[in-house]
Structure formats: structure tokens, C-alpha cells
Design a protein around this motif. Structure first.
Motif, PDB file in Angstrom:
ATOM      1  N   ASP A 209     -10.798 -14.670  29.074  1.00 14.50           N
ATOM      2  CA  ASP A 209     -11.874 -14.289  29.984  1.00 14.50           C
ATOM      3  C   ASP A 209     -12.242 -15.413  30.937  1.00 14.50           C
ATOM      4  O   ASP A 209     -13.223 -15.308  31.670  1.00 14.50           O
ATOM      5  CB  ASP A 209     -13.104 -13.864  29.187  1.00 14.50           C
ATOM      6  N   ALA A 210     -11.487 -16.495  30.929  1.00 16.31           N
ATOM      7  CA  ALA A 210     -11.750 -17.617  31.831  1.00 16.31           C
ATOM      8  C   ALA A 210     -10.436 -18.031  32.492  1.00 16.31           C
ATOM      9  O   ALA A 210      -9.999 -19.174  32.390  1.00 16.31           O
ATOM     10  CB  ALA A 210     -12.364 -18.788  31.068  1.00 16.31           C
ATOM     11  N   SER A 211      -9.812 -17.070  33.144  1.00 17.83           N
ATOM     12  CA  SER A 211      -8.493 -17.315  33.728  1.00 17.83           C
ATOM     13  C   SER A 211      -8.556 -17.873  35.146  1.00 17.83           C
ATOM     14  O   SER A 211      -7.540 -18.300  35.691  1.00 17.83           O
ATOM     15  CB  SER A 211      -7.676 -16.015  33.741  1.00 17.83           C
ATOM     16  N   GLY A 212      -9.740 -17.865  35.745  1.00 16.74           N
ATOM     17  CA  GLY A 212      -9.892 -18.367  37.101  1.00 16.74           C
ATOM     18  C   GLY A 212     -10.657 -19.677  37.142  1.00 16.74           C
ATOM     19  O   GLY A 212     -11.077 -20.205  36.108  1.00 16.74           O
ATOM     20  N   PRO A 213     -10.865 -20.242  38.325  1.00 15.91           N
ATOM     21  CA  PRO A 213     -11.560 -21.524  38.436  1.00 15.91           C
ATOM     22  C   PRO A 213     -13.042 -21.411  38.131  1.00 15.91           C
ATOM     23  O   PRO A 213     -13.675 -20.377  38.345  1.00 15.91           O
ATOM     24  CB  PRO A 213     -11.327 -21.923  39.893  1.00 15.91           C
ATOM     25  N   GLY A 214     -13.595 -22.475  37.610  1.00 15.27           N
ATOM     26  CA  GLY A 214     -15.011 -22.550  37.276  1.00 15.27           C
ATOM     27  C   GLY A 214     -15.296 -23.848  36.563  1.00 15.27           C
ATOM     28  O   GLY A 214     -14.497 -24.784  36.616  1.00 15.27           O
ATOM     29  N   THR A 215     -16.432 -23.919  35.903  1.00 11.70           N
ATOM     30  CA  THR A 215     -16.801 -25.144  35.185  1.00 11.70           C
ATOM     31  C   THR A 215     -17.254 -24.798  33.776  1.00 11.70           C
ATOM     32  O   THR A 215     -17.784 -23.722  33.518  1.00 11.70           O
ATOM     33  CB  THR A 215     -17.934 -25.897  35.912  1.00 11.70           C
ATOM     34  N   TRP A 216     -17.030 -25.754  32.871  1.00  8.98           N
ATOM     35  CA  TRP A 216     -17.517 -25.662  31.499  1.00  8.98           C
ATOM     36  C   TRP A 216     -18.790 -26.491  31.397  1.00  8.98           C
ATOM     37  O   TRP A 216     -18.841 -27.623  31.908  1.00  8.98           O
ATOM     38  CB  TRP A 216     -16.477 -26.184  30.515  1.00  8.98           C
ATOM     39  N   ALA A 217     -19.793 -25.951  30.747  1.00 15.21           N
ATOM     40  CA  ALA A 217     -21.082 -26.640  30.612  1.00 15.21           C
ATOM     41  C   ALA A 217     -21.084 -27.477  29.333  1.00 15.21           C
ATOM     42  O   ALA A 217     -21.051 -26.927  28.235  1.00 15.21           O
ATOM     43  CB  ALA A 217     -22.215 -25.623  30.582  1.00 15.21           C
ATOM     44  N   PHE A 218     -21.111 -28.786  29.478  1.00 16.09           N
ATOM     45  CA  PHE A 218     -21.131 -29.707  28.339  1.00 16.09           C
ATOM     46  C   PHE A 218     -22.537 -30.263  28.167  1.00 16.09           C
ATOM     47  O   PHE A 218     -23.108 -30.834  29.102  1.00 16.09           O
ATOM     48  CB  PHE A 218     -20.139 -30.849  28.567  1.00 16.09           C
ATOM     49  N   LEU A 219     -23.087 -30.094  26.947  1.00 14.17           N
ATOM     50  CA  LEU A 219     -24.447 -30.543  26.655  1.00 14.17           C
ATOM     51  C   LEU A 219     -24.465 -31.274  25.321  1.00 14.17           C
ATOM     52  O   LEU A 219     -23.733 -30.906  24.392  1.00 14.17           O
ATOM     53  CB  LEU A 219     -25.419 -29.366  26.555  1.00 14.17           C
ATOM     54  N   PRO A 220     -25.333 -32.263  25.183  1.00 12.77           N
ATOM     55  CA  PRO A 220     -25.534 -32.883  23.873  1.00 12.77           C
ATOM     56  C   PRO A 220     -26.520 -32.078  23.043  1.00 12.77           C
ATOM     57  O   PRO A 220     -27.470 -31.496  23.572  1.00 12.77           O
ATOM     58  CB  PRO A 220     -26.097 -34.264  24.225  1.00 12.77           C
ATOM     59  N   ALA A 221     -26.282 -32.026  21.743  1.00  9.53           N
ATOM     60  CA  ALA A 221     -27.189 -31.320  20.833  1.00  9.53           C
ATOM     61  C   ALA A 221     -27.411 -32.184  19.601  1.00  9.53           C
ATOM     62  O   ALA A 221     -26.476 -32.828  19.111  1.00  9.53           O
ATOM     63  CB  ALA A 221     -26.617 -29.959  20.440  1.00  9.53           C
ATOM     64  N   ARG A 222     -28.630 -32.183  19.110  1.00 11.96           N
ATOM     65  CA  ARG A 222     -28.999 -33.014  17.960  1.00 11.96           C
ATOM     66  C   ARG A 222     -28.955 -32.193  16.685  1.00 11.96           C
ATOM     67  O   ARG A 222     -29.511 -31.087  16.606  1.00 11.96           O
ATOM     68  CB  ARG A 222     -30.394 -33.591  18.151  1.00 11.96           C
ATOM     69  N   LEU A 223     -28.308 -32.760  15.674  1.00 18.07           N
ATOM     70  CA  LEU A 223     -28.306 -32.139  14.348  1.00 18.07           C
ATOM     71  C   LEU A 223     -29.626 -32.430  13.647  1.00 18.07           C
ATOM     72  O   LEU A 223     -30.334 -33.385  14.022  1.00 18.07           O
ATOM     73  CB  LEU A 223     -27.144 -32.681  13.524  1.00 18.07           C
ATOM     74  N   PRO A 224     -29.978 -31.661  12.624  1.00 23.64           N
ATOM     75  CA  PRO A 224     -31.211 -31.948  11.871  1.00 23.64           C
ATOM     76  C   PRO A 224     -31.224 -33.349  11.275  1.00 23.64           C
ATOM     77  O   PRO A 224     -32.300 -33.925  11.062  1.00 23.64           O
ATOM     78  CB  PRO A 224     -31.204 -30.880  10.772  1.00 23.64           C
ATOM     79  N   THR A 225     -30.044 -33.920  11.034  1.00 25.52           N
ATOM     80  CA  THR A 225     -29.961 -35.269  10.464  1.00 25.52           C
ATOM     81  C   THR A 225     -30.017 -36.364  11.533  1.00 25.52           C
ATOM     82  O   THR A 225     -29.960 -37.551  11.204  1.00 25.52           O
ATOM     83  CB  THR A 225     -28.666 -35.402   9.659  1.00 25.52           C
ATOM     84  N   GLY A 226     -30.092 -35.983  12.799  1.00 25.59           N
ATOM     85  CA  GLY A 226     -30.272 -36.953  13.874  1.00 25.59           C
ATOM     86  C   GLY A 226     -29.041 -37.268  14.686  1.00 25.59           C
ATOM     87  O   GLY A 226     -29.155 -37.839  15.781  1.00 25.59           O
ATOM     88  N   GLU A 227     -27.847 -36.940  14.185  1.00 19.19           N
ATOM     89  CA  GLU A 227     -26.627 -37.231  14.936  1.00 19.19           C
ATOM     90  C   GLU A 227     -26.496 -36.280  16.132  1.00 19.19           C
ATOM     91  O   GLU A 227     -27.070 -35.194  16.151  1.00 19.19           O
ATOM     92  CB  GLU A 227     -25.395 -37.098  14.052  1.00 19.19           C
ATOM     93  N   THR A 228     -25.710 -36.707  17.111  1.00 17.44           N
ATOM     94  CA  THR A 228     -25.510 -35.918  18.326  1.00 17.44           C
ATOM     95  C   THR A 228     -24.088 -35.376  18.377  1.00 17.44           C
ATOM     96  O   THR A 228     -23.119 -36.119  18.194  1.00 17.44           O
ATOM     97  CB  THR A 228     -25.779 -36.762  19.589  1.00 17.44           C
ATOM     98  N   VAL A 229     -23.987 -34.089  18.625  1.00 20.49           N
ATOM     99  CA  VAL A 229     -22.703 -33.417  18.806  1.00 20.49           C
ATOM    100  C   VAL A 229     -22.683 -32.823  20.206  1.00 20.49           C
ATOM    101  O   VAL A 229     -23.662 -32.212  20.644  1.00 20.49           O
ATOM    102  CB  VAL A 229     -22.498 -32.299  17.755  1.00 20.49           C
TER     103      VAL A 229
END
Length: 253
Positions: A102-122
């Protein structure tokens, strides 16, 4: 024909024979290499198909992150809870995805940081945005509604950073635009702090309007190696035939 002429002729034939053998060996080696790549590609497709079809498991704990590697863990499905951080996001341009139909054409991927309950960032690839012109405003509107300060149950796939190629354009820091999925470099440039060595390609949930658009991945890797192998083997045969015809003509002359 004089003896010196015969020796010179034999030397030319011998030299051409050695060159022919070299080309033939090179073409055969390339053909064998393509067959080996075909075998490896089939093994990779089988492994990825199995991982993508498996039920999601809990995100590995941070103590095990350094032991993860792409060969064993890429595309494993995971589920966890995290909170999107109120930090600048990044958009990664793509001309199309090999694993998202469903993403066969040009565009952008949205990259965001997210915090786990233990404090680390994924880092989360929250999905695809129809953004042909890499417009920062389009990305901002898509991402704004994700950052609510509330934890969200996420399911996705473990992915690992890509290395830029020779022709990969440099990032545009003003637009927070990258052209390769190097989440570690993005995190460093945007001040996200220490992040997990992998990022998560989000499968769900999707926003109400579907933008950014996460989704399931599907193995769709090119497998032209047999065709390439046959081409190399054919070239090897053609070189031998050409030499045989040439040598026969030399003997008859």
C-alpha cells in the motif's frame, strides 16, 4: 611458413586461449555466485515469511537489546506500550516500499521517538504519509495528533538502521528530512537522546483518518538470480564457442 612465424602464431593462439579461459572462468564464477545468492534469498524469504506470520511477542527488555541482530531478529513482530515524546519528528523519503504493497509510490515515513514505561526511548516508524513534495507542513499535521502524552498499545516489527549508499542524498536538517532509515543518526541529529538499537515499523494502531498509515508488512523481494546466472553461463559458453570458431579458422588458413 617459417619457424619464427609458426612460433609467433602459436604464441598468439596460446595467449588468446588463456584469455578465453580467464573470461570463461570469470563468467562461470559469476553464474555460481548468482545461484548461491538465489539460495540465500530463498532462505531469507522463508525466514521473513515465518517471522511476519508469527504472533507478536513482548518487546525484548533493554538488557537484551545489544544481543539483537538483523540476521536473527529483523521483522519480528512485537507488542508493547509507549508514549510518543513531544520532540521534533523526522520524515524519511521513500520512492516506494518493497514490503508494503500500500506504499508503492513516493512519500515519507513518519519517525517519532516514544518512551517506554521504564524510561527507555524506542524510535517508531508511525507509517506512510502521501507526501510527494516532502512538505514539512503535511508531516506536521499528520504527526501532531499522535503526540497526546498518553501511553498507547503498539504492535509492529523490529527493524534495524540502514546505511546510506553512494548516491543517497544528504539529509535536510531544516525540513528534518532524511533519505535513509538511519534512526540512530536521526536521533543524534534531533536530540532524542539514547535510543534502542532498532526501530519499530508500526503495524497498528492507525489514526482515525489513516495518516500516517501504518500496516502489515509483506515479503516481496526481487528474485532474478536464476535469470542472471543463466546469462553468465550463456556468456561463458559463447566465449568458448567463439574461441573454437576462431581457432578452427586459424588452423585452416
Amino acid at each position: 611458413m617459417s619457424e619464427p612465424a609458426r612460433k609467433a602464431r602459436r604464441a598468439r593462439v596460446g595467449g588468446f586461449a588463456l584469455f578465453t579461459l580467464f573470461l570463461t572462468a570469470a563468467f562461470v564464477a559469476l553464474g555460481v555466485w548468482q545461484l548461491q545468492r538465489r539460495t540465500a534469498k530463498h532462505e531469507l524469504i522463508a525466514a521473513l515469511t515465518e517471522r511476519l506470520a508469527a504472533a507478536p511477542v513482548a518487546l525484548p527488555p533493554p538488557a537484551l537489546w545489544t544481543a539483537l541482530n538483523p540476521a536473527r531478529d529483523e521483522f519480528r513482530r512485537v507488542s508493547f506500550t509507549a508514549t510518543y515524546a513531544a520532540l521534533p519528528d523526522a520524515m524519511v523519503y521513500s520512492s516506494g516500499s518493497a514490503v508494503r504493497k500500500d506504499a508503492s509510490g513516493p512519500g515519507t515515513w513518519a519517525f517519532l521517538p516514544a518512551r517506554l514505561p521504564t524510561g527507555e526511548t524506542v524510535v517508531i516508524d508511525a507509517g506512510f504519509v502521501e507526501n510527494t513534495m516532502q512538505d514539512r507542513g503535511v508531516e506536521d499535521r499528520a504527526v501532531k495528533k499522535l503526540v497526546t502524552g498518553q501511553p498507547v498499545a503498539l504492535t509492529g516489527y523490529l527493524r534495524f538502521p540502514e546505511a546510506p549508499g553512494w548516491l543517497t542524498p544528504a539529509e535536510n536538517r531544516d525540513k528534518r528530512l532524511w533519505f535513509v532509515r538511519d534512526h540512530l543518526g536521526i536521533a543524534s541529529a534531533l536530540g532524542w537522546g539514547t535510543v534502542a538499537p532498532f526501530y519499530v515499523d508500526l503495524e497498528h494502531p492507525a489514526p482515525a483518518n489513516g495518516i500516517p498509515r501504518p500496516g502489515p508488512l509483506d515479503v516481496n523481494l526481487k528474485d532474478d538470480h536464476l535469470q542472471y546466472a543463466m546469462t553468465w553461463f550463456t556468456l561463458a559458453g559463447a566465449v568458448l564457442i567463439a574461441f573454437a570458431v576462431w581457432a578452427r579458422g586459424r588452423r585452416q588458413s
